[in-house]
Enzyme design. Structure first.
Site, PDB file in Angstrom:
ATOM      1  N   ASP A 163      74.433  78.058 109.816  1.00  0.00           N
ATOM      2  CA  ASP A 163      74.062  78.940 110.923  1.00  0.00           C
ATOM      3  C   ASP A 163      75.309  79.736 111.262  1.00  0.00           C
ATOM      4  O   ASP A 163      76.273  79.199 111.823  1.00  0.00           O
ATOM      5  CB  ASP A 163      73.595  78.093 112.118  1.00  0.00           C
ATOM      6  CG  ASP A 163      73.213  78.958 113.323  1.00  0.00           C
ATOM      7  OD1 ASP A 163      73.505  80.180 113.313  1.00  0.00           O
ATOM      8  OD2 ASP A 163      72.638  78.400 114.270  1.00  0.00           O
ATOM      9  N   ALA A 166      72.017  97.282 120.483  1.00  0.00           N
ATOM     10  CA  ALA A 166      72.680  96.008 120.184  1.00  0.00           C
ATOM     11  C   ALA A 166      72.890  95.825 118.678  1.00  0.00           C
ATOM     12  O   ALA A 166      73.833  95.154 118.242  1.00  0.00           O
ATOM     13  CB  ALA A 166      71.857  94.848 120.743  1.00  0.00           C
ATOM     14  N   TYR A 167      72.012  96.426 117.888  1.00  0.00           N
ATOM     15  CA  TYR A 167      72.155  96.366 116.424  1.00  0.00           C
ATOM     16  C   TYR A 167      73.258  97.330 115.968  1.00  0.00           C
ATOM     17  O   TYR A 167      74.151  96.952 115.217  1.00  0.00           O
ATOM     18  CB  TYR A 167      70.823  96.727 115.779  1.00  0.00           C
ATOM     19  CG  TYR A 167      70.767  96.585 114.264  1.00  0.00           C
ATOM     20  CD1 TYR A 167      70.696  95.339 113.658  1.00  0.00           C
ATOM     21  CD2 TYR A 167      70.750  97.707 113.449  1.00  0.00           C
ATOM     22  CE1 TYR A 167      70.610  95.220 112.279  1.00  0.00           C
ATOM     23  CE2 TYR A 167      70.665  97.600 112.069  1.00  0.00           C
ATOM     24  CZ  TYR A 167      70.592  96.352 111.486  1.00  0.00           C
ATOM     25  OH  TYR A 167      70.502  96.245 110.117  1.00  0.00           O
ATOM     26  N   GLY A 168      73.175  98.587 116.446  1.00  0.00           N
ATOM     27  CA  GLY A 168      74.139  99.593 116.013  1.00  0.00           C
ATOM     28  C   GLY A 168      75.565  99.221 116.379  1.00  0.00           C
ATOM     29  O   GLY A 168      76.490  99.397 115.570  1.00  0.00           O
ATOM     30  N   LYS A 221      76.693  96.436 113.974  1.00  0.00           N
ATOM     31  CA  LYS A 221      76.932  96.871 112.586  1.00  0.00           C
ATOM     32  C   LYS A 221      78.152  97.797 112.512  1.00  0.00           C
ATOM     33  O   LYS A 221      78.888  97.767 111.525  1.00  0.00           O
ATOM     34  CB  LYS A 221      75.686  97.545 112.009  1.00  0.00           C
ATOM     35  CG  LYS A 221      74.514  96.577 111.771  1.00  0.00           C
ATOM     36  CD  LYS A 221      74.831  95.484 110.757  1.00  0.00           C
ATOM     37  CE  LYS A 221      73.561  94.731 110.329  1.00  0.00           C
ATOM     38  NZ  LYS A 221      73.817  93.620 109.403  1.00  0.00           N
TER      39      LYS A 221
HETATM   40  P1  NAP Z   1      65.180  89.399 107.136  1.00  0.00           P
HETATM   41  O1  NAP Z   1      64.123  89.353 106.096  1.00  0.00           O
HETATM   42  O2  NAP Z   1      64.801  89.403 108.564  1.00  0.00           O
HETATM   43  O3  NAP Z   1      66.190  88.202 106.841  1.00  0.00           O
HETATM   44  C1  NAP Z   1      67.243  87.932 107.712  1.00  0.00           C
HETATM   45  C2  NAP Z   1      67.891  86.638 107.265  1.00  0.00           C
HETATM   46  O4  NAP Z   1      68.993  86.379 108.145  1.00  0.00           O
HETATM   47  C3  NAP Z   1      66.952  85.434 107.329  1.00  0.00           C
HETATM   48  O5  NAP Z   1      67.190  84.588 106.226  1.00  0.00           O
HETATM   49  C4  NAP Z   1      67.378  84.756 108.619  1.00  0.00           C
HETATM   50  O6  NAP Z   1      67.127  83.354 108.636  1.00  0.00           O
HETATM   51  C5  NAP Z   1      68.867  85.009 108.543  1.00  0.00           C
HETATM   52  N1  NAP Z   1      69.548  84.727 109.796  1.00  0.00           N
HETATM   53  C6  NAP Z   1      69.306  85.235 111.026  1.00  0.00           C
HETATM   54  N2  NAP Z   1      70.131  84.644 111.911  1.00  0.00           N
HETATM   55  C7  NAP Z   1      70.898  83.758 111.218  1.00  0.00           C
HETATM   56  C8  NAP Z   1      71.924  82.844 111.579  1.00  0.00           C
HETATM   57  N3  NAP Z   1      72.327  82.686 112.835  1.00  0.00           N
HETATM   58  N4  NAP Z   1      72.521  82.120 110.590  1.00  0.00           N
HETATM   59  C9  NAP Z   1      72.115  82.254 109.313  1.00  0.00           C
HETATM   60  N5  NAP Z   1      71.128  83.059 108.917  1.00  0.00           N
HETATM   61  C10 NAP Z   1      70.526  83.807 109.876  1.00  0.00           C
HETATM   62  O7  NAP Z   1      66.102  90.696 106.977  1.00  0.00           O
HETATM   63  P2  NAP Z   1      66.602  91.548 105.698  1.00  0.00           P
HETATM   64  O8  NAP Z   1      65.905  92.839 105.753  1.00  0.00           O
HETATM   65  O9  NAP Z   1      66.570  90.723 104.455  1.00  0.00           O
HETATM   66  O10 NAP Z   1      68.103  91.817 106.163  1.00  0.00           O
HETATM   67  C11 NAP Z   1      69.236  91.308 105.485  1.00  0.00           C
HETATM   68  C12 NAP Z   1      70.438  92.125 105.937  1.00  0.00           C
HETATM   69  O11 NAP Z   1      70.228  93.511 105.604  1.00  0.00           O
HETATM   70  C13 NAP Z   1      70.684  92.094 107.433  1.00  0.00           C
HETATM   71  O12 NAP Z   1      72.061  91.988 107.700  1.00  0.00           O
HETATM   72  C14 NAP Z   1      70.166  93.434 107.906  1.00  0.00           C
HETATM   73  O13 NAP Z   1      70.787  93.878 109.103  1.00  0.00           O
HETATM   74  C15 NAP Z   1      70.496  94.315 106.722  1.00  0.00           C
HETATM   75  N6  NAP Z   1      69.695  95.544 106.656  1.00  0.00           N
HETATM   76  C16 NAP Z   1      68.350  95.493 106.426  1.00  0.00           C
HETATM   77  C17 NAP Z   1      67.623  96.663 106.380  1.00  0.00           C
HETATM   78  C18 NAP Z   1      66.138  96.669 106.111  1.00  0.00           C
HETATM   79  O14 NAP Z   1      65.529  97.762 106.096  1.00  0.00           O
HETATM   80  N7  NAP Z   1      65.495  95.527 105.872  1.00  0.00           N
HETATM   81  C19 NAP Z   1      68.262  97.896 106.579  1.00  0.00           C
HETATM   82  C20 NAP Z   1      69.632  97.929 106.799  1.00  0.00           C
HETATM   83  C21 NAP Z   1      70.339  96.734 106.839  1.00  0.00           C
HETATM   84  P3  NAP Z   1      65.784  82.726 109.325  1.00  0.00           P
HETATM   85  O15 NAP Z   1      64.720  82.765 108.253  1.00  0.00           O
HETATM   86  O16 NAP Z   1      66.226  81.344 109.676  1.00  0.00           O
HETATM   87  O17 NAP Z   1      65.448  83.577 110.509  1.00  0.00           O
END
Ligand code: NAP
Length: 237
Positions: free
Chosen positions: A67, A160-162, A165
């Site tokens: 975590d 909060a996201y921007g 990041k």
């Molecule tokens: P996602 O499907 O929501 O997956 C997020 C992952 O982060 C999940 O495995 C979640 O675990 C994990 N997580 C959240 N809090 C955590 C914690 N405290 N400790 C460990 N793991 C944690 O999102 P995604 O789209 O794959 O995003 C992956 C990355 O890409 C993120 O950093 C996101 O900001 C970035 N990103 C995504 C997009 C997009 O369009 N999808 C665009 C730009 C950037 P749980 O299953 O336990 O919740």
């Protein structure tokens, strides 16, 4: 095995938030590239299930509870790996959350959670794993960021996201300046990806979103550092 792998030892990559989405696809791509993978997830059952799927496909993968919002969890994961003789050569800081409230609606606890996961998680894992990369003379750190945190684009994502990041991008530059050139530290915007976070309308598959992430994780010794990428190309911070 990539060009920098010493004879007799396979590189190991640790990916955070790897039980689903871009993190899971990054694990798959790195395993297909021949790396040993540590699939780190905050929920141990979900992590084990995701790792079992990859193992069934013939990949070398180990699940670890991690975590990133909990300093003790990061330390305990690093200690377990060290005790088992697992050296982390590649660190992918992928775990993230996406709070959507605009600035005047966001409460402090939501900003705090976003900073804990999107920023401090990477701060903690870098402090836990990068010093050994420096000692061994090889390392790759990939911070999965977002164009939504780009200062040159006025940080277009929700507040909060921007903010988190943008700060992760700052951390990328700070860590890259603190290590020798043998350790590459870069940030990546994966694009808009169809995951739980990106939603079903996103144009990119998780595999497409993971492409530049894995590419940065496998950079050759001549590769860039301290740079922000999308689609394998540098973009402005
Ligand atoms: P996602 O499907 O929501 O997956 C997020 C992952 O982060 C999940 O495995 C979640 O675990 C994990 N997580 C959240 N809090 C955590 C914690 N405290 N400790 C460990 N793991 C944690 O999102 P995604 O789209 O794959 O995003 C992956 C990355 O890409 C993120 O950093 C996101 O900001 C970035 N990103 C995504 C997009 C997009 O369009 N999808 C665009 C730009 C950037 P749980 O299953 O336990 O919740």
């Amino acid at each position: 095995m990539n060009a920098s792998t010493p004879p007799g030892r396979t590189r190991t990559a640790l990916v955070t938030g790897a039980n689903r989405g871009i993190g899971l696809e990054t694990c798959r791509l790195l395993a297909e590239a021949g790396l040993d993978v540590v699939l780190a997830a905050r929920d141990p059952d979900r992590g084990r299930a995701a790792a079992a799927d990859l193992a069934r496909a013939g990949h070398r993968v180990r699940a670890e509870q991690l975590d990133v919002a909990d300093p003790a969890s990061v330390r305990a994961c690093a200690d377990r790996l060290a005790a088992d003789g697992v050296a982390v050569d590649v660190l992918v800081n992928n775990a993230g959350v996406y709070p959507t409230m605009p600035f005047f609606s966001v409460d402090e606890s939501t900003l705090d959670e976003s900073l804990q996961i999107n920023l401090l998680g990477a701060f903690r894992t870098c402090q836990a794993f990068v010093p050994d990369m420096v000692r061994r003379g090889y390392g790759r750190v990939v911070n999965v960021s977002s164009g939504g945190g780009a200062l040159t684009d006025n940080i277009p994502s929700p507040a909060a996201y921007g903010i988190a990041k943008a700060a992760l991008n700052a951390l990328t530059l700070v860590v890259s300046a603190a290590v020798p050139p043998s350790v590459k530290v870069n940030a990546v915007c994966p694009g808009w990806v169809s995951t739980d976070m990106g939603g079903p309308g996103a144009p990119l598959t998780p595999e497409q979103g993971a492409d530049t992430v894995a590419w940065l994780a496998l950079l050759p010794d001549t590769g860039p550092t301290g740079t922000f990428f999308r689609n394998r190309r540098p973009i402005p911070w």
